[in-house]
Design an enzyme around this catalytic site. Sequence first.
Site, PDB file in Angstrom:
ATOM      1  N   LEU A 272      82.859 134.001  82.435  1.00 54.18           N
ATOM      2  CA  LEU A 272      81.685 134.159  83.275  1.00 54.18           C
ATOM      3  C   LEU A 272      80.712 133.002  83.046  1.00 54.18           C
ATOM      4  O   LEU A 272      80.474 132.598  81.911  1.00 54.18           O
ATOM      5  CB  LEU A 272      80.997 135.481  82.926  1.00 54.18           C
ATOM      6  CG  LEU A 272      80.015 136.086  83.924  1.00 54.18           C
ATOM      7  CD1 LEU A 272      80.732 136.420  85.228  1.00 54.18           C
ATOM      8  CD2 LEU A 272      79.405 137.351  83.324  1.00 54.18           C
ATOM      9  N   GLY A 273      80.157 132.476  84.135  1.00 51.71           N
ATOM     10  CA  GLY A 273      79.197 131.395  83.976  1.00 51.71           C
ATOM     11  C   GLY A 273      78.713 130.842  85.297  1.00 51.71           C
ATOM     12  O   GLY A 273      79.338 131.038  86.336  1.00 51.71           O
TER      13      GLY A 273
ATOM     14  N   TYR B  23      71.701 123.913  78.422  1.00 50.49           N
ATOM     15  CA  TYR B  23      73.099 124.326  78.603  1.00 50.49           C
ATOM     16  C   TYR B  23      73.776 124.568  77.254  1.00 50.49           C
ATOM     17  O   TYR B  23      74.346 125.643  77.012  1.00 50.49           O
ATOM     18  CB  TYR B  23      73.857 123.268  79.390  1.00 50.49           C
ATOM     19  CG  TYR B  23      75.302 123.630  79.674  1.00 50.49           C
ATOM     20  CD1 TYR B  23      75.624 124.465  80.742  1.00 50.49           C
ATOM     21  CD2 TYR B  23      76.338 123.157  78.877  1.00 50.49           C
ATOM     22  CE1 TYR B  23      76.941 124.821  81.004  1.00 50.49           C
ATOM     23  CE2 TYR B  23      77.647 123.499  79.118  1.00 50.49           C
ATOM     24  CZ  TYR B  23      77.951 124.328  80.191  1.00 50.49           C
ATOM     25  OH  TYR B  23      79.261 124.679  80.433  1.00 50.49           O
TER      26      TYR B  23
ATOM     27  N   LYS C 152      74.820 128.239  75.445  1.00 51.66           N
ATOM     28  CA  LYS C 152      76.212 128.482  75.071  1.00 51.66           C
ATOM     29  C   LYS C 152      76.323 128.787  73.578  1.00 51.66           C
ATOM     30  O   LYS C 152      77.036 129.705  73.160  1.00 51.66           O
ATOM     31  CB  LYS C 152      77.077 127.260  75.420  1.00 51.66           C
ATOM     32  CG  LYS C 152      77.242 126.999  76.903  1.00 51.66           C
ATOM     33  CD  LYS C 152      78.034 128.097  77.573  1.00 51.66           C
ATOM     34  CE  LYS C 152      78.355 127.752  79.015  1.00 51.66           C
ATOM     35  NZ  LYS C 152      79.120 128.828  79.698  1.00 51.66           N
TER      36      LYS C 152
END
Length: 274
Positions: free
Chosen positions: A127-128, A178, A182
Amino acid sequence: MIFLQSSWSRTLGALAVIVAVLAAILHYTDRPEAEEPSRMDLKAMEENFRQKNKSCFVLGASGETGRVLLKDIVERRLFSKVTLIGRRKLTFEDKAYEHVVQEVVDFEKLEDYAAAFQGHDVGYCCLGTTKAKAGAEGFIRVDHDYVLKSAELAKAGGCTHFHLESSKGADKTSSFLYLKTKGQVEADIAELGFERYSIYRPAVLLVDRQESRPAEWMAQKFLGAFSSVFSTMSIPITTVARAMVTNTLTDGEAEMEILENKAIYNLGNIGEKK
């Protein structure tokens, strides 16, 4: 015209040298590779895994990695039940997908869909989104909040092996949104205590996306020419998917493992069909 061609050739030559130097540096700074099964053992491992009658779910099957991952899972017939969890139902023309179960959920109210995460042995999360597509807040909500809540529900539902597609350079202390996001979700999921937790940190993904990402497209075209030589710079998306599935077949030596790009590349090539 001759001058322009000569200048362009020198520029390409310089870029090639830079790529070679960077690749050499990354080659020696990359994490040690995970122990890999031999090609001869792979079929036996697949058959042994099938006998365990396990089930799995896939998050993000409509995305590039998720789509290829699902295809590999279906073709290799490793699970007795495969469930897709997403915000919309997907359509498949191939009859091979006819037994795939689909659970449509509202990610803003995932608690109401806890049943969708019940009874799965293995979970794959691809998912992203991107900041450009969803904005900063939307990116964090999808890549951190949705992913973490899904992992929590999966753990509560009995999932023992959770796979997370992350990114090369992921670091919760990074100043880049980003990479920080993560890295943070990697760390938060680690605290849930899965029996086995596999994190994949691929570099630039080589794939023809359905959506337009100009900067990524340029990087793909440039790095694609070097992917077979320098496995730390980029990686085909099919290789990432194969690595995730092949890694499921192994026992694993630690509760948490991080596979950097080179390890993913090597493991994915072992899982490649010949």
